[in-house]
Write a protein that holds these residues in place. Structure first.
Motif, PDB file in Angstrom:
ATOM      1  N   SER A 112       0.591  -1.315  -0.054  1.00 45.74           N
ATOM      2  CA  SER A 112      -0.006  -0.009  -0.191  1.00 45.74           C
ATOM      3  C   SER A 112       0.933   1.143  -0.131  1.00 45.74           C
ATOM      4  N   HIS A 113       1.798   1.164  -0.781  1.00 47.16           N
ATOM      5  CA  HIS A 113       2.338   2.584  -1.336  1.00 47.16           C
ATOM      6  C   HIS A 113       2.458   2.869  -2.807  1.00 47.16           C
ATOM      7  N   ALA A 114       2.379   4.095  -2.864  1.00 48.96           N
ATOM      8  CA  ALA A 114       2.037   4.414  -4.475  1.00 48.96           C
ATOM      9  C   ALA A 114       2.904   3.782  -5.553  1.00 48.96           C
ATOM     10  N   GLU A 115       4.309   3.906  -5.226  1.00 43.00           N
ATOM     11  CA  GLU A 115       4.913   3.572  -6.361  1.00 43.00           C
ATOM     12  C   GLU A 115       4.862   1.973  -6.480  1.00 43.00           C
ATOM     13  N   GLY A 116       4.941   1.245  -5.298  1.00 40.57           N
ATOM     14  CA  GLY A 116       4.779  -0.146  -5.174  1.00 40.57           C
ATOM     15  C   GLY A 116       3.377  -0.540  -6.028  1.00 40.57           C
ATOM     16  N   ILE A 117       2.408   0.089  -5.835  1.00 44.71           N
ATOM     17  CA  ILE A 117       0.979  -0.298  -6.505  1.00 44.71           C
ATOM     18  C   ILE A 117       1.384  -0.090  -8.000  1.00 44.71           C
ATOM     19  N   SER A 118       1.919   1.079  -8.347  1.00 45.13           N
ATOM     20  CA  SER A 118       2.070   1.360  -9.850  1.00 45.13           C
ATOM     21  C   SER A 118       3.056   0.152 -10.440  1.00 45.13           C
ATOM     22  N   HIS A 119       4.003  -0.432  -9.837  1.00 47.01           N
ATOM     23  CA  HIS A 119       4.505  -1.359 -10.182  1.00 47.01           C
ATOM     24  C   HIS A 119       4.029  -2.777 -10.400  1.00 47.01           C
ATOM     25  N   ILE A 120       3.106  -2.944  -9.555  1.00 45.86           N
ATOM     26  CA  ILE A 120       2.369  -4.128  -9.497  1.00 45.86           C
ATOM     27  C   ILE A 120       1.343  -4.140 -10.710  1.00 45.86           C
ATOM     28  N   LEU A 121       0.677  -2.801 -10.973  1.00 37.90           N
ATOM     29  CA  LEU A 121      -0.447  -2.854 -11.905  1.00 37.90           C
ATOM     30  C   LEU A 121       0.276  -3.056 -13.348  1.00 37.90           C
ATOM     31  N   ARG A 122       1.439  -2.268 -13.525  1.00 40.64           N
ATOM     32  CA  ARG A 122       2.327  -2.359 -14.654  1.00 40.64           C
ATOM     33  C   ARG A 122       2.724  -3.854 -14.994  1.00 40.64           C
ATOM     34  N   ASP A 123       3.005  -4.490 -14.048  1.00 39.47           N
ATOM     35  CA  ASP A 123       3.688  -5.877 -14.237  1.00 39.47           C
ATOM     36  C   ASP A 123       5.012  -5.833 -15.153  1.00 39.47           C
ATOM     37  N   SER A 124       5.982  -4.972 -14.992  1.00 37.23           N
ATOM     38  CA  SER A 124       6.780  -5.048 -16.178  1.00 37.23           C
ATOM     39  C   SER A 124       7.678  -6.192 -15.989  1.00 37.23           C
ATOM     40  N   GLN A 125       7.696  -6.999 -14.686  1.00 34.11           N
ATOM     41  CA  GLN A 125       8.457  -8.256 -14.539  1.00 34.11           C
ATOM     42  C   GLN A 125       7.659  -9.516 -15.127  1.00 34.11           C
ATOM     43  N   LYS A 126       6.662  -9.057 -15.518  1.00 32.77           N
ATOM     44  CA  LYS A 126       5.757 -10.124 -16.243  1.00 32.77           C
ATOM     45  C   LYS A 126       5.690 -11.374 -15.359  1.00 32.77           C
ATOM     46  N   CYS A 127       5.683 -11.287 -14.218  1.00 32.72           N
ATOM     47  CA  CYS A 127       5.284 -12.424 -13.086  1.00 32.72           C
ATOM     48  C   CYS A 127       4.043 -12.554 -12.235  1.00 32.72           C
ATOM     49  N   LEU A 128       3.075 -11.518 -12.895  1.00 31.44           N
ATOM     50  CA  LEU A 128       1.698 -11.718 -11.873  1.00 31.44           C
ATOM     51  C   LEU A 128       0.600 -11.803 -12.911  1.00 31.44           C
ATOM     52  N   SER A 129      -0.275 -12.511 -12.648  1.00 32.63           N
ATOM     53  CA  SER A 129      -1.462 -12.968 -13.592  1.00 32.63           C
ATOM     54  C   SER A 129      -2.677 -12.310 -12.820  1.00 32.63           C
ATOM     55  N   ASN A 130      -3.773 -12.041 -13.607  1.00 34.62           N
ATOM     56  CA  ASN A 130      -4.878 -11.630 -13.143  1.00 34.62           C
ATOM     57  C   ASN A 130      -6.265 -12.626 -13.136  1.00 34.62           C
ATOM     58  N   ALA A 131      -5.611 -13.797 -13.335  1.00 31.69           N
ATOM     59  CA  ALA A 131      -6.536 -15.053 -13.585  1.00 31.69           C
ATOM     60  C   ALA A 131      -7.620 -15.155 -12.315  1.00 31.69           C
ATOM     61  N   LEU A 132      -6.937 -14.523 -11.236  1.00 31.58           N
ATOM     62  CA  LEU A 132      -8.073 -14.664  -9.955  1.00 31.58           C
ATOM     63  C   LEU A 132      -9.135 -13.730 -10.071  1.00 31.58           C
ATOM     64  N   ASN A 133      -9.158 -12.601 -10.681  1.00 30.37           N
ATOM     65  CA  ASN A 133     -10.418 -11.949 -11.060  1.00 30.37           C
ATOM     66  C   ASN A 133     -11.280 -12.658 -11.775  1.00 30.37           C
ATOM     67  N   GLN A 134     -10.928 -13.277 -12.798  1.00 31.73           N
ATOM     68  CA  GLN A 134     -11.880 -14.183 -13.668  1.00 31.73           C
ATOM     69  C   GLN A 134     -12.478 -15.340 -12.790  1.00 31.73           C
ATOM     70  N   SER A 135     -11.455 -15.935 -11.854  1.00 26.62           N
ATOM     71  CA  SER A 135     -12.140 -17.141 -11.327  1.00 26.62           C
ATOM     72  C   SER A 135     -12.960 -16.697 -10.389  1.00 26.62           C
ATOM     73  N   ILE A 136     -12.771 -15.478  -9.843  1.00 25.42           N
ATOM     74  CA  ILE A 136     -13.819 -14.962  -8.727  1.00 25.42           C
ATOM     75  C   ILE A 136     -15.148 -14.805  -9.447  1.00 25.42           C
ATOM     76  N   LEU A 137     -15.289 -14.207 -10.531  1.00 25.12           N
ATOM     77  CA  LEU A 137     -16.660 -13.923 -11.344  1.00 25.12           C
ATOM     78  C   LEU A 137     -17.164 -15.305 -11.720  1.00 25.12           C
TER      79      LEU A 137
END
Ligand code: HEM
Length: 501
Positions: free
Chosen positions: A84-109
């Protein structure tokens, strides 16, 4: 003398507990890997689950105060890293390291919609991607005129004919806002064959949506019954829509196009088609309805704010646009212009304070997650990472009296103020490739509802006990301590202004 069994059991529990605490503090052997501190409950994860579910935002804030803006906790066997700090959040959202997936959002729905696990996960995710891009196209600003025209006609009609004038004029605020927005959006999105008698079922599923995701705390049987009933009505709609001939330049209604796409899938059962459609409906309605309910609740608790906003709306309608009809026929972007500074500030303020949706990503590759500057943390395959924008939006370090709703906060904020860097609420719509696809339309919907409502009606709020809501914050009237759920104990008296004046 033999010791009773419970002494052994007690000793074993104590040893296990301390072993767990010791092991959970272990760091990876590589000293260069920084691991976010672990929230330590006295009894392992069941207690964390309860504290988390009871008051998600309160839990996060308390943890942040103890452990700093990056910490982790265990939730039903999974490690959740919160940033919960601004720079960290923007790094996560941009996912420039390509190590994060948003599959969870879809599986929640999918889970809330009751879609069975799909044998071909990749094909399923491609299908959802196609449906989401169709939504993106429909709700894109460049198409907003096409879509907004039927929506606003439908909204004003629904509001004007809402059965609460005359004798029976006291109605639940949640039903008033929810039903009007739901009916209008469904009609303009899916056409007149869409079953709008489904609002009550939709609303109960939405209210219990978090519990569909829980292992032990599942919703009561009547909610499953509501889901079955809603899905069977959706089934009739999907079947009819599939027979609908293609319009020359594609289908006129995106809801019908989505139904056709679902029907064309070879391996999808009718229940799964309906569940996916229901999941998309949740994305489309749930947050917007909740935001408008909270906005109206804050206004009902603060007469001065409501009057100032009404004056701004009256002035804009009479002077800038000439009439409500010409405001309705103006392009949507005119509502975010200079004519409505207070309204736009209020919309941002409610997004800042009340957005319950958080961005959650799943780690797909163990990595050292860069969080900006010299900050980083080690994350492992399968961990969840939460980009907690609320941690900034509701933080006194960034916003003065962060937990208070101030209608004019974003009008008054100037460069150099405490909130200078945060003139916008942060990440209320997520960010990066998976940022909310309906955000522009959602803002339009919120503005339009408040404009029409304050222009046409005088509103008075009441609690279920008949006490006025003036001076009582919506949180005080809420059944729950956090804005995840809306203040459903608020009732509203709706009187037409043209009759009163
Ligand atoms: C005030 C209202 C709304 C709020 C606060 C909101 C918030 C969000 C958030 C936080 C996400 C997750 C973003 C992420 O993971 O980074 C999201 C995703 C999404 N939203 Fe919204 N939303 C709203 C209204 C809408 C509306 C009206 C639509 C209509 C189409 C919509 C469609 C979607 C879709 C399709 C996604 C998934 C995007 C993806 O996975 O690529 N939302 N929304």
């Amino acid at each position: 003398m033999t010791s009773p069994v419970y002494v052994y059991v007690f000793t074993a529990v104590v040893i296990a507990f301390w072993a767990w605490r010791f092991l959970s503090r272990l760091r990876p052997s590589d000293a260069s890997l920084e691991v976010a501190p672990l929230v330590q409950p006295y009894i392992p994860w069941p207690i964390t689950v309860c504290r988390f579910l009871w008051d998600i935002q309160g839990f996060m804030r308390r943890c942040e105060m103890c452990y700093g803006p990056v910490f982790r906790f265990r939730l039903a066997g999974t490690t959740v890293v919160v940033v919960s700090h601004a720079e960290g959040i923007s790094h996560i959202l941009r996912d420039s390291q390509k190590c994060l997936s948003n599959a969870l959002n879809q599986s929640i729905l999918d889970t809330v919609g009751g879609v069975s696990p799909q044998p071909d996960i990749a094909a399923h995710s491609v299908l959802l991607g196609r449906l989401i891009s169709l939504l993106k196209k429909t709700f894109a600003t460049r198409n907003s005129n096409l879509f907004a025209a039927p929506f606003k006609q439908s909204l004003i009609h629904t509001l004007e004919s809402f059965p609460c004038q005359g004798d029976v004029n006291r109605v639940s605020l949640a039903i008033f806002v929810g039903q009007c927005l739901y009916d209008s959006l469904c009609m303009s999105f899916a056409g007149p064959t869409f079953p709008t008698d489904t609002f009550a079922e939709f609303s109960s599923i939405d209210q219990y949506s978090v519990r569909f995701l829980m292992p032990f705390w599942t919703p009561p049987a009547k909610i499953f019954q509501a889901r079955r009933s809603l899905k069977s009505k959706l089934g009739v709609f999907i079947e009819r829509a599939a027979e609908c001939p293609d319009a020359k330049d594609g289908c006129a209604f995106s809801g019908i196009e989505i139904a056709k796409m679902l029907r064309a899938q070879p391996n999808l059962s009718p229940s799964d088609e309906q569940g996916i459609f229901l999941g998309l409906m949740l994305a489309m309605h749930a947050n917007t309805i909740r935001m408008v309910i909270w906005f109206m609740s804050y206004l009902l608790s603060d007469v001065d704010a409501m009057n100032r906003l009404r004056e701004e709306i009256d002035h804009a309608v009479d002077v800038d646009f000439g009439s409500l009809e010409s405001l309705l026929s103006a392009p949507p972007h005119r509502l975010d212009g200079e004519a409505f500074p207070l309204l736009n500030s209020g919309v941002k303020e409610v997004l800042r304070l009340c957005v319950a949706a958080v961005t959650v990503r799943e780690v797909t590759k163990s990595s050292i997650l860069q969080l900006g500057g010299n900050h980083f943390t080690f994350v492992q395959n399968g961990d969840y990472v939460i980009a907690d924008g609320y941690g900034i939006n509701a933080n006194d370090r960034y916003f003065e009296q962060a937990n208070t709703f101030r209608l004019d906060r974003f009008v008054l904020a100037k460069r150099g103020d405490l909130a200078s860097e945060y003139l916008e609420p942060l990440s209320s719509f997520g960010g990066g490739a998976h940022m909310c696809k309906g955000r522009d339309f959602a803002l339009y919907e919120m503005r339009l509802f408040v404009i029409i409502c304050l222009r046409l009606f005088k509103l008075e709020g009441e609690t279920s006990k008949g006490e006025s809501t003036i001076g009582r914050t919506p949180e005080a009237v809420s059944l729950w301590p956090t804005p995840v759920f809306f203040p459903k104990e608020t009732f509203v008296r709706i009187l037409r202004r043209d009759v009163l004046e």
